[in-house]
Scaffold this motif. Structure first.
Motif, PDB file in Angstrom:
ATOM      1  N   THR A   1       0.635   5.787  -1.976  1.00 40.23           N
ATOM      2  CA  THR A   1       0.758   6.763  -1.689  1.00 40.23           C
ATOM      3  C   THR A   1       1.489   8.297  -1.509  1.00 40.23           C
ATOM      4  O   THR A   1       1.334   9.249  -0.832  1.00 40.23           O
TER       5      THR A   1
ATOM      6  N   ARG B   1      -8.119   1.732   1.251  1.00 39.97           N
ATOM      7  CA  ARG B   1      -6.841   0.773   1.616  1.00 39.97           C
ATOM      8  C   ARG B   1      -7.747  -0.425   2.046  1.00 39.97           C
ATOM      9  O   ARG B   1      -7.119  -1.312   2.074  1.00 39.97           O
TER      10      ARG B   1
ATOM     11  N   GLU C   1      -9.076   6.330   2.835  1.00 37.03           N
ATOM     12  CA  GLU C   1      -9.168   4.992   2.956  1.00 37.03           C
ATOM     13  C   GLU C   1     -10.397   3.708   3.212  1.00 37.03           C
ATOM     14  O   GLU C   1      -9.182   2.495   2.770  1.00 37.03           O
TER      15      GLU C   1
ATOM     16  N   TRP D   1       0.582  -1.344  -0.067  1.00 36.63           N
ATOM     17  CA  TRP D   1      -0.019   0.234  -0.241  1.00 36.63           C
ATOM     18  C   TRP D   1       0.669   1.352  -0.141  1.00 36.63           C
ATOM     19  O   TRP D   1       0.616   2.998  -0.831  1.00 36.63           O
TER      20      TRP D   1
ATOM     21  N   CYS E   1      -4.504   8.453  -5.943  1.00 40.49           N
ATOM     22  CA  CYS E   1      -4.317   7.362  -4.492  1.00 40.49           C
ATOM     23  C   CYS E   1      -4.604   9.146  -3.732  1.00 40.49           C
ATOM     24  O   CYS E   1      -5.802   9.370  -2.842  1.00 40.49           O
TER      25      CYS E   1
END
Length: 280
Positions: free
Chosen positions: A229, A251, A248, A225, A239
């Protein structure tokens, strides 16, 4: 004056590419460079270059392909060229060799005389330039007669970058407009036939295309992940544009759909198309 239809196409390209942030070399390495690092040695082995040649790496980025050339091909000289100062700084730190120089410049207007290099290559570049045909034509122009001209790009239409495919599938589930930003839609020509046609139209001879694959093993979900970011590249750029709540949600969706091994690692694959030809 540009026609209305041309303006529409340019507008669509600008909108689709608005998340393409290509400045931070460190962020790019975390997102994509570490996987390009696995493809690059296989690519240079496949093109079978003669030793002690003069090389040009077009769109050298953070230097993964240049590093593979130095490690495996014994070049006489190597120039890497890229428009991003951030990428060039990373490349200079990574590839420390007296035979190598990194310079700023555009693929569509290479600042070198015709017939200057024995091998002209590019990794993960041609789909991100404003005029890919001109870029490959420039690669052919600066290659000496009979020289190898070769490049590779990810197999976006075929889902060849599995971690990217998983990201966009989850994003589209939550936001259907995300479909317009996915690389499979933006780069539909990144197929065996499409890339062979690009090389032919650029004037290359003896064209060959092959699939080059590698494993991408993420240690855990955070390892998967975090690169999304960092804002470097289309998917991370998308993102970063989301609100905290939407990010979120994305995610959480990804965490539930990815394949896991017993140790929590995430085993996926990448596939690139390698294209080689020669300057006539």
């Amino acid at each position: 004056m540009m026609s209305a239809s041309k303006l529409l196409v340019v507008g669509e390209m600008n909108e689709a590419s608005r998340h393409d942030a290509w400045q931070s070399g460190g962020n790019y390495d975390n997102y994509m460079g570490r996987w390009s690092r696995r493809i690059a040695p296989r690519f240079v082995e496949w093109i079978e270059p003669a030793p002690r040649g003069d090389w040009l790496d077009v769109g050298c980025g953070t230097g993964e392909l240049s590093n593979a050339i130095v490690a495996h091909c014994d070049p006489k000289s190597l120039i890497g060229i890229d428009p991003s100062d951030g990428f060039l700084s990373k490349a200079r730190d990574k590839v420390r060799d007296d035979r190598v120089d990194f310079v700023a410049g555009q693929a569509e207007k290479l600042p070198f005389p015709s017939e200057s290099f024995d091998v002209v290559v590019s990794g993960l570049m041609v789909n991100f330039v404003s005029d890919r045909l001109l870029a490959v034509s420039e690669m052919r122009r600066v290659a000496r007669r009979g020289a190898t001209v070769a490049f590779y790009v990810w197999d976006y239409p075929g889902g060849g970058v599995e971690f990217m495919r998983a990201f966009w599938a989850a994003a589209v589930d939550l936001d259907p407009t995300a479909r317009d930003f996915g690389e499979d839609k933006r780069f539909p020509y990144c197929t065996r036939d499409g890339l062979a046609a690009l090389a032919e139209n650029a004037g290359l001879a003896g064209i060959d295309v092959t699939a080059i694959e590698a494993q991408t093993l993420f240690r855990d979900f955070d390892d998967f992940w975090r690169p999304f970011t960092l804002g470097t590249g289309p998917a991370p750029g998308y993102c970063a544009s989301l609100s905290p709540g939407a990010r979120e949600q994305l995610r959480s969706r990804l965490r539930t759909v990815l394949p896991y091994d017993r140790d929590g690692s995430i085993p996926l694959k990448v596939r690139a198309w390698g294209v080689r030809g020669r300057a006539p």
